[in-house]
Design an enzyme around this catalytic site. Structure first.
Site, PDB file in Angstrom:
ATOM      1  N   ASP A  55       0.825  -1.215   0.000  1.00  0.00           N
ATOM      2  CA  ASP A  55       0.000   0.000   0.000  1.00  0.00           C
ATOM      3  C   ASP A  55       0.865   1.273   0.000  1.00  0.00           C
ATOM      4  O   ASP A  55       1.789   1.411   0.807  1.00  0.00           O
ATOM      5  CB  ASP A  55      -0.893  -0.018   1.254  1.00  0.00           C
ATOM      6  CG  ASP A  55      -1.999   1.018   1.198  1.00  0.00           C
ATOM      7  OD1 ASP A  55      -3.170   0.615   1.176  1.00  0.00           O
ATOM      8  OD2 ASP A  55      -1.686   2.242   1.187  1.00  0.00           O
TER       9      ASP A  55
ATOM     10  N   ARG B   1       0.357   4.080   1.065  1.00  0.00           N
ATOM     11  CA  ARG B   1       0.257   4.956   2.240  1.00  0.00           C
ATOM     12  C   ARG B   1       1.165   4.528   3.386  1.00  0.00           C
ATOM     13  O   ARG B   1       1.159   5.145   4.452  1.00  0.00           O
ATOM     14  CB  ARG B   1      -1.201   4.975   2.731  1.00  0.00           C
ATOM     15  CG  ARG B   1      -2.178   5.538   1.719  1.00  0.00           C
ATOM     16  CD  ARG B   1      -3.615   5.239   2.098  1.00  0.00           C
ATOM     17  NE  ARG B   1      -3.892   3.802   2.087  1.00  0.00           N
ATOM     18  CZ  ARG B   1      -5.069   3.269   2.401  1.00  0.00           C
ATOM     19  NH1 ARG B   1      -6.070   4.041   2.764  1.00  0.00           N
ATOM     20  NH2 ARG B   1      -5.250   1.958   2.356  1.00  0.00           N
TER      21      ARG B   1
ATOM     22  N   HIS C 241      -1.489  -2.715   8.253  1.00  0.00           N
ATOM     23  CA  HIS C 241      -2.013  -1.346   8.388  1.00  0.00           C
ATOM     24  C   HIS C 241      -3.518  -1.386   8.321  1.00  0.00           C
ATOM     25  O   HIS C 241      -4.115  -2.220   7.632  1.00  0.00           O
ATOM     26  CB  HIS C 241      -1.448  -0.429   7.294  1.00  0.00           C
ATOM     27  CG  HIS C 241      -1.938  -0.755   5.922  1.00  0.00           C
ATOM     28  ND1 HIS C 241      -2.995  -0.103   5.339  1.00  0.00           N
ATOM     29  CD2 HIS C 241      -1.556  -1.707   5.033  1.00  0.00           C
ATOM     30  CE1 HIS C 241      -3.219  -0.617   4.136  1.00  0.00           C
ATOM     31  NE2 HIS C 241      -2.366  -1.596   3.924  1.00  0.00           N
TER      32      HIS C 241
ATOM     33  N   CYS D  43      -6.636  -1.802   5.273  1.00  0.00           N
ATOM     34  CA  CYS D  43      -5.882  -2.537   4.248  1.00  0.00           C
ATOM     35  C   CYS D  43      -6.850  -3.165   3.241  1.00  0.00           C
ATOM     36  O   CYS D  43      -7.712  -3.966   3.614  1.00  0.00           O
ATOM     37  CB  CYS D  43      -5.031  -3.628   4.913  1.00  0.00           C
ATOM     38  SG  CYS D  43      -4.054  -4.589   3.726  1.00  0.00           S
TER      39      CYS D  43
HETATM   40 ZN   LIG Z   1      -2.598  -3.190   2.697  1.00  0.00          ZN
END
Ligand SMILES: [Zn+2]
Length: 218
Positions: A45, A47, A99, A102
């Site tokens: 991801d 982020r 996280h 997700c």
């Molecule tokens: Zn993720």
């Protein structure tokens, strides 16, 4: 105005110049070798950038990322990265980092069909199915984040029982594994109490961590 590919090179040149200005010799020092103490196994991801959120510089953390930070025993990519980090780089701490929000975990929870990734996400559905009663014991809107945490603990165990870690600990190598979760909504890392420093520490960690995590969401 949106960022273009050309901008990336412009940013890169500016960053490299600024690094060299404030830390002369930074890159020539890195060129010789990398000696990171840490390995990060996280989600792909965008982020969750490992270096930025931990304040680590180039050369300080060895990184492996995949969809939903999964460690699968037949995944030669992840295991090769772990072996290199443990046997060659002698990292001292490996963190498995999930996280919240997700996409991979949410897809697993909801049984959504995405495509090829369904086969990958199936590993997280195994986690979901193993912890069905715990997931059902919390409010529906908390289940996604709970599964993020549970997935981290299960992946920590997968890493602990991998041949690489079993052999390293049998040789007496000092290397610890940790389970963390990152909040994309607040930028904060949470320690899930899933740290392990040897084979005998896996089981006590597992029971304690799962109980602690589930209690957090009730
Ligand atoms: Zn993720």
């Amino acid at each position: 105005m949106s960022t273009t590919i050309k901008d990336l090179f412009t940013h890169n040149r500016a960053w490299a110049a600024e690094m060299e200005r404030t830390r002369p010799g930074f890159f020539s020092g890195l060129e010789k070798q990398q000696t990171p103490k840490f390995m990060w196994i996280g989600c792909s991801d965008s982020r969750v950038p490992a270096n930025q959120i931990t304040g680590l510089e180039p050369g300080e953390v060895f990184v492996h990322r995949n969809v939903a930070n999964v460690i699968v025993h037949s995944d030669l990519n992840a295991l090769s990265a772990v072996q290199f980090a443990v046997d060659m780089l002698k990292v001292e701490d490996i963190m498995v980092v999930g996280h919240y929000r997700c996409g991979g975990v949410i897809a697993a929870l909801e049984g959504a069909r995405i495509g090829v990734a369904d086969n990958w996400i199936r590993h997280i559905q195994d986690v979901r199915d193993r912890h069905r009663s715990q997931l059902e014991s919390v409010a529906p809107d908390k289940r996604g984040d709970l599964l993020v945490d549970l997935n981290v603990v299960e992946q920590v165990v997968n890493l602990c029982v991998s041949t690489v870690m079993v052999d390293a600990w049998a040789k007496g190598q000092k290397v610890r594994i940790h389970g963390w979760a990152f909040g994309v909504h607040d930028g904060l890392l949470q320690d899930l109490g899933a740290s392990v420093d040897g084979t005998e520490a896996i089981e006590p960690m597992y029971n304690r961590a799962i109980d602690g995590i589930v209690a957090k969401y009730r």
